[in-house]
Write a protein that holds these residues in place. Structure first.
Motif, short mmCIF file in Angstrom:
data_model
loop_
_atom_site.label_atom_id
_atom_site.label_comp_id
_atom_site.label_asym_id
_atom_site.label_seq_id
_atom_site.Cartn_x
_atom_site.Cartn_y
_atom_site.Cartn_z
N LEU A 5 0.86 -1.19 0.00
CA LEU A 5 0.00 0.00 0.00
C LEU A 5 0.90 1.24 0.00
CD1 LEU A 5 -2.79 1.42 0.41
CD2 LEU A 5 -2.47 1.07 2.87
N ILE A 6 0.57 2.20 -0.85
CA ILE A 6 1.41 3.40 -0.94
C ILE A 6 0.69 4.57 -0.28
CG2 ILE A 6 2.40 5.04 -2.60
CD1 ILE A 6 2.40 2.07 -4.27
N ILE A 15 -7.60 1.99 4.68
CA ILE A 15 -7.45 1.01 3.59
C ILE A 15 -6.64 -0.19 4.10
CG2 ILE A 15 -6.48 0.58 1.29
CD1 ILE A 15 -6.90 3.60 0.69
N ALA A 16 -5.59 0.09 4.87
CA ALA A 16 -4.76 -0.99 5.41
C ALA A 16 -5.60 -1.91 6.30
CB ALA A 16 -3.58 -0.41 6.20
N CYS A 30 3.59 -1.19 3.77
CA CYS A 30 3.08 0.15 3.50
C CYS A 30 4.23 1.13 3.39
CB CYS A 30 2.11 0.58 4.60
SG CYS A 30 1.28 2.13 4.21
N ALA A 31 4.26 1.89 2.29
CA ALA A 31 5.33 2.88 2.07
C ALA A 31 4.72 4.27 1.98
CB ALA A 31 6.05 2.56 0.76
N ILE A 40 -0.24 -2.84 11.94
CA ILE A 40 -0.88 -3.89 11.13
C ILE A 40 -0.14 -4.19 9.84
CG2 ILE A 40 -3.22 -3.60 12.09
CD1 ILE A 40 -3.91 -1.82 9.71
N ALA A 41 0.90 -3.41 9.55
CA ALA A 41 1.65 -3.63 8.30
C ALA A 41 3.13 -3.38 8.57
CB ALA A 41 1.15 -2.66 7.23
N GLU A 42 3.96 -3.87 7.66
CA GLU A 42 5.39 -3.55 7.78
C GLU A 42 5.64 -2.27 7.00
OE1 GLU A 42 8.05 -6.83 7.04
OE2 GLU A 42 9.67 -5.42 6.52
#
Ligand code: AMP
Ligand code: GLY
Length: 426
Positions: A5-6, A15-16, A30-31, A40-42
């Motif tokens: 995800l950007i 969204i994540a 996620c960047a 919840i994301a790296e």
């Protein structure tokens, strides 16, 4: 599957949260993400405009699906850059993202295809714009044609204000090249509704309606912001309004983009005004709204990955988009001073209170970790506190109750998000 995800705002946190709910997602990156998304994301430290590094990351990590819902990268061609390397990405190609990137384009599109919107003129020359203003009726609306963080719209009550507005947009270039071309538009009145749609080039599926509160102060006073709070659904989006928009706006827009050789894939945001003469398009965006997404996605039952894939495959007509029969309210907690100057780096306390509560979300917009691992403020809009309820009044009461769970120095919020609902029988 592995998903990238950007982005790193409140919309991306929402969204994540939807993506990790999908049983199909094994790993989410996620960047650049933020301190909330990191739960919840790296998070990967790559900027949203660094297409080379982003595509390289996607290749190196065998990413199956990337997702971008931000205007700048979409208008600059992030989807085209990923596709050129054979990478799958959900979003809109640059030639269609122009529907948001150029208001002059979108106004001309609506005129050409008979889509209801305010009457307008386009100017690239300040003298001609000033001449036009001499005989115009007031109030009048001036808009920078290009991207201006949602702030390039001036409502001018008098000729003097409009002259000053031309100075800001075209001469002082307050919004840079976004003001090289401007739209001067008829002032309309009415309630605003945001309707977001998934689009696959030919078909659209509407998400549930919502309403943003763009002004900084209570009672819709003060400067325009990126959005101070939202509710969903909008009770003003009645079946009659829906029927009118389906007939005159949604499919016509999708068909118009296709006919122009700019097929639209991704999320198309219809900013509508419900005027006494019927619904009119105020603006299009080529992405999920922020903070509309924070109240729309938590209510969506359908797996978001299935929907995104259908958009990319042109099979959206086969998807049933389902929503919970409930309501959501989001109250934005901002840094004191926003949308003008404000301080950053304030420690945020109380975030853990949201853990394990299914009806409440605290979506991070502008946060980061400091050197000591504290979550600190890192933007104008800091958090979006969201509550679900059986109806809007309950959701609103719960959301405001939850705003008291967190605090940071100089925290600012509006106290009347969804107040318009008080006047109607829900
Ligand atoms: P936009 O970015 O075009 O949606 O404009 C930002 C905000 O300005 C809208 O949400 C409206 O509140 C207001 N606005 C834009 N265009 C008009 C218009 N023609 N008449 C009245 N208000 C407008
Ligand atoms: N909430 C308005 C926008 O996302 O543009």
């Amino acid at each position: 599957m592995k998903v990238l995800l950007i982005g790193g705002g409140g919309r991306e946190h929402a969204i994540a949260a939807s993506l990790v709910k999908s049983p199909r997602v094994d790993k989410l990156y996620c960047a650049p993400g933020n301190a909330g998304i990191a739960k919840i994301a790296e998070c990967v430290n790559i900027g949203t405009m660094d297409f080379d590094k982003l595509t390289q990351f996607a290749q190196d990590n065998a990413i199956d699906l990337s997702v971008c819902s931000m205007d700048d990268p979409l208008c600059a061609g992030i989807v085209d850059a990923f596709e050129a390397k054979g990478l799958k990405i959900f979003g809109t190609r640059a030639n269609a993202a122009i529907i948001e990137g150029s208001k002059a384009f979108s106004k001309d599109l609506m005129k050409k295809y008979g889509i209801p919107t305010a009457a307008y003129e386009i100017f690239s020359d300040a003298d001609k714009a000033l001449k036009y203003l001499e005989t115009a009726s007031y109030p009048i609306v001036l808009k920078a044609s290009g991207l201006a963080l949602g702030k390039g719209v001036l409502i001018c009550n008098t000729h003097e204000e409009a002259v000053a507005g031309i100075g800001e947009l075209m001469l002082d270039k307050k919004f840079g090249t976004a003001g090289d071309k401007i739209v001067i538009e008829e002032f309309m009145t009415g309630r605003e509704v945001s309707v977001l749609a998934f689009v696959d080039g030919s078909h659209y599926k509407l998400m549930t309606s919502s309403q943003d509160h763009k002004r900084a102060g209570d009672g819709d006073t003060g400067l325009n912001t990126g959005g101070m709070g939202t509710f969903s659904p909008s009770p003003f989006y009645t079946p009659e309004v829906d029927a009118y928009c389906r007939e005159h706006i949604y499919q016509k827009t999708v068909d118009a983009m296709k006919a122009e050789g700019r097929p639209f894939t991704g999320v198309l945001y219809f900013g509508l005004m419900l005027t006494p003469n019927g619904p009119r398009v105020l603006e299009y965006n080529t992405r999920f709204g922020d903070p509309e997404t924070q109240v729309v996605l938590p209510r969506m039952k359908t797996d978001i990955v299935d929907v995104m894939e259908a958009c990319m495959n042109g099979t959206l007509d086969q998807i049933e988009l389902e929503y919970e029969d409930n309501a959501a309210v989001c109250v934005v907690l901002a840094s004191g001073g926003y949308p003008e100057s404000y301080e950053k780096g304030k420690v945020i306390t109380g975030l853990d209170t949201f853990d394990g509560k299914e009806d409440y979300f605290c979506f991070h917009a502008g946060t980061k970790f400091d050197d000591r691992g504290n979550v600190v403020t890192n933007g104008g809009r800091v958090l979006g506190v969201v509550a679900l309820g059986d109806d809007l009044k309950q959701a609103r009461a719960k959301a405001y109750e939850a705003t008291a769970w967190v605090s940071f120095d100089k925290m600012y919020k509006r106290n009347d998000i969804g107040k318009a609902l008080d006047s109607i029988d829900l």
